[in-house]
Design an enzyme around this catalytic site. Structure first.
Site, PDB file in Angstrom:
ATOM      1  N   TYR A  60       5.194  -4.723  -9.750  1.00 54.86           N
ATOM      2  CA  TYR A  60       5.256  -5.025  -8.326  1.00 54.86           C
ATOM      3  C   TYR A  60       6.162  -6.230  -8.076  1.00 54.86           C
ATOM      4  O   TYR A  60       7.029  -6.217  -7.190  1.00 54.86           O
ATOM      5  CB  TYR A  60       3.848  -5.309  -7.792  1.00 54.86           C
ATOM      6  CG  TYR A  60       3.805  -5.722  -6.341  1.00 54.86           C
ATOM      7  CD1 TYR A  60       4.079  -4.820  -5.318  1.00 54.86           C
ATOM      8  CD2 TYR A  60       3.483  -7.032  -5.996  1.00 54.86           C
ATOM      9  CE1 TYR A  60       4.043  -5.207  -3.986  1.00 54.86           C
ATOM     10  CE2 TYR A  60       3.442  -7.429  -4.666  1.00 54.86           C
ATOM     11  CZ  TYR A  60       3.720  -6.517  -3.663  1.00 54.86           C
ATOM     12  OH  TYR A  60       3.683  -6.907  -2.345  1.00 54.86           O
ATOM     13  N   LYS A  67       9.676  -6.655  -5.828  1.00 60.10           N
ATOM     14  CA  LYS A  67       9.791  -7.598  -4.721  1.00 60.10           C
ATOM     15  C   LYS A  67      10.931  -8.596  -4.948  1.00 60.10           C
ATOM     16  O   LYS A  67      11.599  -9.005  -3.992  1.00 60.10           O
ATOM     17  CB  LYS A  67       8.466  -8.337  -4.523  1.00 60.10           C
ATOM     18  CG  LYS A  67       7.302  -7.450  -4.096  1.00 60.10           C
ATOM     19  CD  LYS A  67       7.501  -6.833  -2.719  1.00 60.10           C
ATOM     20  CE  LYS A  67       7.994  -5.415  -2.729  1.00 60.10           C
ATOM     21  NZ  LYS A  67       8.188  -4.851  -1.368  1.00 60.10           N
TER      22      LYS A  67
END
Length: 307
Positions: free
Chosen positions: A190, A194
């Protein structure tokens, strides 16, 4: 220029930015009901944009959000677009549809909001780790395929929705796919995605700023949308929760705040993040890292974009 803080609401931001939003054509990805993209469009509809384009992989959910907006704001025109960012083939098909809309000669703002969070390991049909594909590879390709229509705008803008979660991982250059899942960590995956969101804005500003494009990324805050429905927040304390996340997205449309010298910057709580006091990590706004990621992304999608 207005100054906002943690107590500012999205409604207040939109009210102050009505002139920046009114009459604009805005395309947002990731618009499922109950998600950030849907809330964002609900707020900016108050300012009477010319057209809201809702893009997502599930046509039924796109339509549900569209119908909700039309019911509440009958004077706002809404259009839907099926866009599955996990499939390069589908991304190209969706981009071709957008470019073929003769009645939409320009797009003023592209908001790359779609993403997934900390899911179990999986590969896409193109062989990419799923979080990286959805957060970066798909948006990278879609953005470049429709950018000519964005540059036709008098004030072209691209907003990449990142997260404070970028601090969980820089780009894993030797192994972006986590050795086919053998070394997979869902939160590091994740974070990598990002970080890529921020670096994409840096690269776009470097490459297309001279053509008038403004590109920014932002941390929207943390709240319980449907993005994290599969996560047990009682056991996984990764982020502090904060109120009214949607205010950060409208703020990214403010021309007064984003001057040319700030092009490519990362916004946090409605201000340009300060690396000395905010959580922005140096690797996330490094221009060399941004250029490396651009070149890697071109290789992964099998297409070069020279500007």
């Amino acid at each position: 220029m207005e100054h906002y803080n943690t107590q500012t609401t999205a409604g207040e931001v939109v009210k102050n930015l009505t002139s920046e939003i009114a009459g604009k054509v805005i395309l947002t990805t990731g618009v499922s009901p109950g998600g950030l993209g849907a809330f964002f469009n609900q707020y900016i509809a108050l300012a009477k944009p010319a057209l809201l384009i809702l893009a997502g992989r599930n046509p039924a959910k796109n339509q549900e959000t569209a119908e909700s907006l039309v019911k509440e704001f009958p004077d706002v025109t809404v259009r839907t677009l099926q866009l599955d960012l996990e499939s390069l083939k589908q991304v190209r098909e969706a981009a071709a549809i957008v470019n073929g809309w003769s009645d939409v000669p320009h797009i003023d703002v592209l908001v790359n909001n779609a993403g997934i969070m900390a899911c179990d390991y999986a590969k896409t049909e193109d062989g990419f780790e799923r979080q990286f594909a959805t957060s970066h590879i798909g948006p990278f390709l879609f953005t470049n395929l429709v950018v000519s229509k964005i540059l036709t705008s008098k004030s072209p803008r691209i907003v990449n929705v990142s997260s404070d979660g970028h601090r969980l991982s820089q780009i894993r250059w030797p192994d972006i796919g986590f050795t086919d899942g053998q070394l997979y960590n869902k939160w590091r995956a994740y974070g990598q995605g990002k970080t890529a969101n921020i670096l994409l804005s840096v690269a776009l500003a470097m490459k297309l700023g001279k053509k008038g494009l403004t590109a920014v990324s932002l941390h929207p805050g943390v709240i319980g949308t449907n993005l994290g429905n599969h996560i047990d927040w009682n056991t996984e304390h990764v982020f502090p929760f904060s109120p009214d996340i949607t205010k950060a997205l409208p703020q990214a449309l403010d021309d007064a705040d984003i001057q040319p010298e700030n092009n490519g910057q990362y916004l946090q709580d409605c201000h340009i993040a300060d690396p000395y006091i905010d959580t922005i990590k140096p690797y996330a706004y490094n221009k060399i890292e941004a250029d490396k990621l651009w070149k890697l992304s071109e290789k992964l999608v099998g297409q070069s974009f020279d500007y």
